[in-house]
Write a protein that holds these residues in place. Sequence first.
Motif, PDB file in Angstrom:
ATOM      1  N   GLN A  47      84.441 -14.394  45.857  1.00  0.00           N
ATOM      2  CA  GLN A  47      82.796 -14.420  44.719  1.00  0.00           C
ATOM      3  C   GLN A  47      83.051 -14.400  43.618  1.00  0.00           C
ATOM      4  O   GLN A  47      83.782 -13.391  43.502  1.00  0.00           O
ATOM      5  N   ILE A  48      82.454 -15.340  42.852  1.00  0.00           N
ATOM      6  CA  ILE A  48      81.955 -15.501  41.605  1.00  0.00           C
ATOM      7  C   ILE A  48      81.237 -14.669  41.022  1.00  0.00           C
ATOM      8  O   ILE A  48      79.700 -14.884  41.266  1.00  0.00           O
ATOM      9  N   ASN A  49      81.324 -12.943  40.315  1.00  0.00           N
ATOM     10  CA  ASN A  49      79.623 -12.642  39.415  1.00  0.00           C
ATOM     11  C   ASN A  49      79.932 -13.736  38.599  1.00  0.00           C
ATOM     12  O   ASN A  49      80.200 -13.016  37.568  1.00  0.00           O
ATOM     13  N   ASN A  50      79.026 -14.351  38.137  1.00  0.00           N
ATOM     14  CA  ASN A  50      78.544 -15.369  37.530  1.00  0.00           C
ATOM     15  C   ASN A  50      77.959 -14.747  36.274  1.00  0.00           C
ATOM     16  O   ASN A  50      77.344 -15.594  34.756  1.00  0.00           O
ATOM     17  N   GLU A  51      77.278 -13.645  36.649  1.00  0.00           N
ATOM     18  CA  GLU A  51      76.255 -12.620  35.263  1.00  0.00           C
ATOM     19  C   GLU A  51      77.306 -11.932  34.323  1.00  0.00           C
ATOM     20  O   GLU A  51      76.997 -11.572  33.525  1.00  0.00           O
ATOM     21  N   ASP A  52      78.998 -12.558  34.701  1.00  0.00           N
ATOM     22  CA  ASP A  52      79.445 -10.981  34.165  1.00  0.00           C
ATOM     23  C   ASP A  52      79.832 -11.876  33.039  1.00  0.00           C
ATOM     24  O   ASP A  52      79.537 -12.921  32.685  1.00  0.00           O
ATOM     25  N   PRO A  53      79.678 -11.119  31.958  1.00  0.00           N
ATOM     26  CA  PRO A  53      79.849 -10.717  30.148  1.00  0.00           C
ATOM     27  C   PRO A  53      81.481 -11.998  30.616  1.00  0.00           C
ATOM     28  O   PRO A  53      81.818 -13.470  29.600  1.00  0.00           O
ATOM     29  N   GLY A  54      82.420 -11.677  31.081  1.00  0.00           N
ATOM     30  CA  GLY A  54      84.303 -11.950  31.209  1.00  0.00           C
ATOM     31  C   GLY A  54      84.474 -12.919  31.822  1.00  0.00           C
ATOM     32  O   GLY A  54      84.329 -13.943  31.250  1.00  0.00           O
ATOM     33  N   PHE A  55      83.307 -13.858  32.962  1.00  0.00           N
ATOM     34  CA  PHE A  55      83.455 -14.783  32.919  1.00  0.00           C
ATOM     35  C   PHE A  55      82.678 -16.525  32.408  1.00  0.00           C
ATOM     36  O   PHE A  55      83.255 -16.806  31.957  1.00  0.00           O
ATOM     37  N   HIS A  56      81.788 -15.268  31.090  1.00  0.00           N
ATOM     38  CA  HIS A  56      80.634 -15.895  30.572  1.00  0.00           C
ATOM     39  C   HIS A  56      81.841 -16.027  29.261  1.00  0.00           C
ATOM     40  O   HIS A  56      81.391 -18.115  28.965  1.00  0.00           O
ATOM     41  N   SER A  57      82.698 -15.966  28.851  1.00  0.00           N
ATOM     42  CA  SER A  57      83.245 -16.007  27.975  1.00  0.00           C
ATOM     43  C   SER A  57      84.358 -16.762  28.599  1.00  0.00           C
ATOM     44  O   SER A  57      84.970 -18.126  27.644  1.00  0.00           O
ATOM     45  N   ILE A  58      84.748 -17.386  29.466  1.00  0.00           N
ATOM     46  CA  ILE A  58      86.035 -18.048  30.659  1.00  0.00           C
ATOM     47  C   ILE A  58      85.085 -19.163  30.284  1.00  0.00           C
ATOM     48  O   ILE A  58      85.762 -20.446  29.904  1.00  0.00           O
ATOM     49  N   ILE A  59      84.006 -19.263  31.073  1.00  0.00           N
ATOM     50  CA  ILE A  59      83.331 -19.846  30.935  1.00  0.00           C
ATOM     51  C   ILE A  59      83.189 -21.171  29.490  1.00  0.00           C
ATOM     52  O   ILE A  59      83.214 -22.175  28.995  1.00  0.00           O
ATOM     53  N   GLU A  60      83.014 -20.486  28.312  1.00  0.00           N
ATOM     54  CA  GLU A  60      82.771 -20.637  26.803  1.00  0.00           C
ATOM     55  C   GLU A  60      84.232 -21.603  26.569  1.00  0.00           C
ATOM     56  O   GLU A  60      84.212 -22.234  25.650  1.00  0.00           O
ATOM     57  N   GLU A  61      85.121 -21.032  26.816  1.00  0.00           N
ATOM     58  CA  GLU A  61      86.316 -20.635  26.844  1.00  0.00           C
ATOM     59  C   GLU A  61      86.807 -22.588  26.964  1.00  0.00           C
ATOM     60  O   GLU A  61      87.289 -23.688  26.524  1.00  0.00           O
ATOM     61  N   LEU A  62      86.144 -23.340  28.020  1.00  0.00           N
ATOM     62  CA  LEU A  62      87.056 -24.252  28.812  1.00  0.00           C
ATOM     63  C   LEU A  62      85.855 -25.215  28.916  1.00  0.00           C
ATOM     64  O   LEU A  62      86.302 -26.416  29.434  1.00  0.00           O
ATOM     65  N   SER A  63      85.240 -25.155  28.351  1.00  0.00           N
ATOM     66  CA  SER A  63      83.899 -25.241  28.316  1.00  0.00           C
ATOM     67  C   SER A  63      83.849 -27.123  27.721  1.00  0.00           C
ATOM     68  O   SER A  63      84.312 -27.005  26.018  1.00  0.00           O
ATOM     69  N   THR A  64      83.987 -28.128  28.297  1.00  0.00           N
ATOM     70  CA  THR A  64      84.567 -29.748  27.367  1.00  0.00           C
ATOM     71  C   THR A  64      82.813 -30.444  27.821  1.00  0.00           C
ATOM     72  O   THR A  64      82.333 -30.706  28.876  1.00  0.00           O
ATOM     73  N   GLU A  65      82.915 -31.580  27.349  1.00  0.00           N
ATOM     74  CA  GLU A  65      82.008 -33.075  27.425  1.00  0.00           C
ATOM     75  C   GLU A  65      82.652 -33.383  28.578  1.00  0.00           C
ATOM     76  O   GLU A  65      83.581 -34.943  28.355  1.00  0.00           O
ATOM     77  N   ILE A  66      82.007 -33.321  29.589  1.00  0.00           N
ATOM     78  CA  ILE A  66      82.220 -34.389  30.667  1.00  0.00           C
ATOM     79  C   ILE A  66      82.322 -35.793  30.711  1.00  0.00           C
ATOM     80  O   ILE A  66      83.302 -37.096  31.256  1.00  0.00           O
TER      81      ILE A  66
END
Length: 73
Positions: free
Chosen positions: A29-48
């Motif tokens: 289970q991923i807590n997608n409200e966690d700031p640490g998770f948001h940081s990873i998502i921002e780092e990995l975001s790309t134009e798909i």
Amino acid sequence: MKLYATTIPQALPSWATVISNNADFIEIQINNEDPGFHSIIEELSTEIQPRIVGVKARDLCQILSIEMVDTNE
């Protein structure tokens, strides 16, 4: 959000919790409200696709050292 994996590292980030662990797969289970998770998502975001930004599950699992369940089997 949930991920289903066949292997996981011994230590997961604080925003990831193992829900169940059986012989076939591990449910995380991923807590997608966690700031640490948001940081990873921002780092990995790309134009798909043109004008569509997202994160590929493969990239998220790779950074977490998680081997996903192959849904094609």
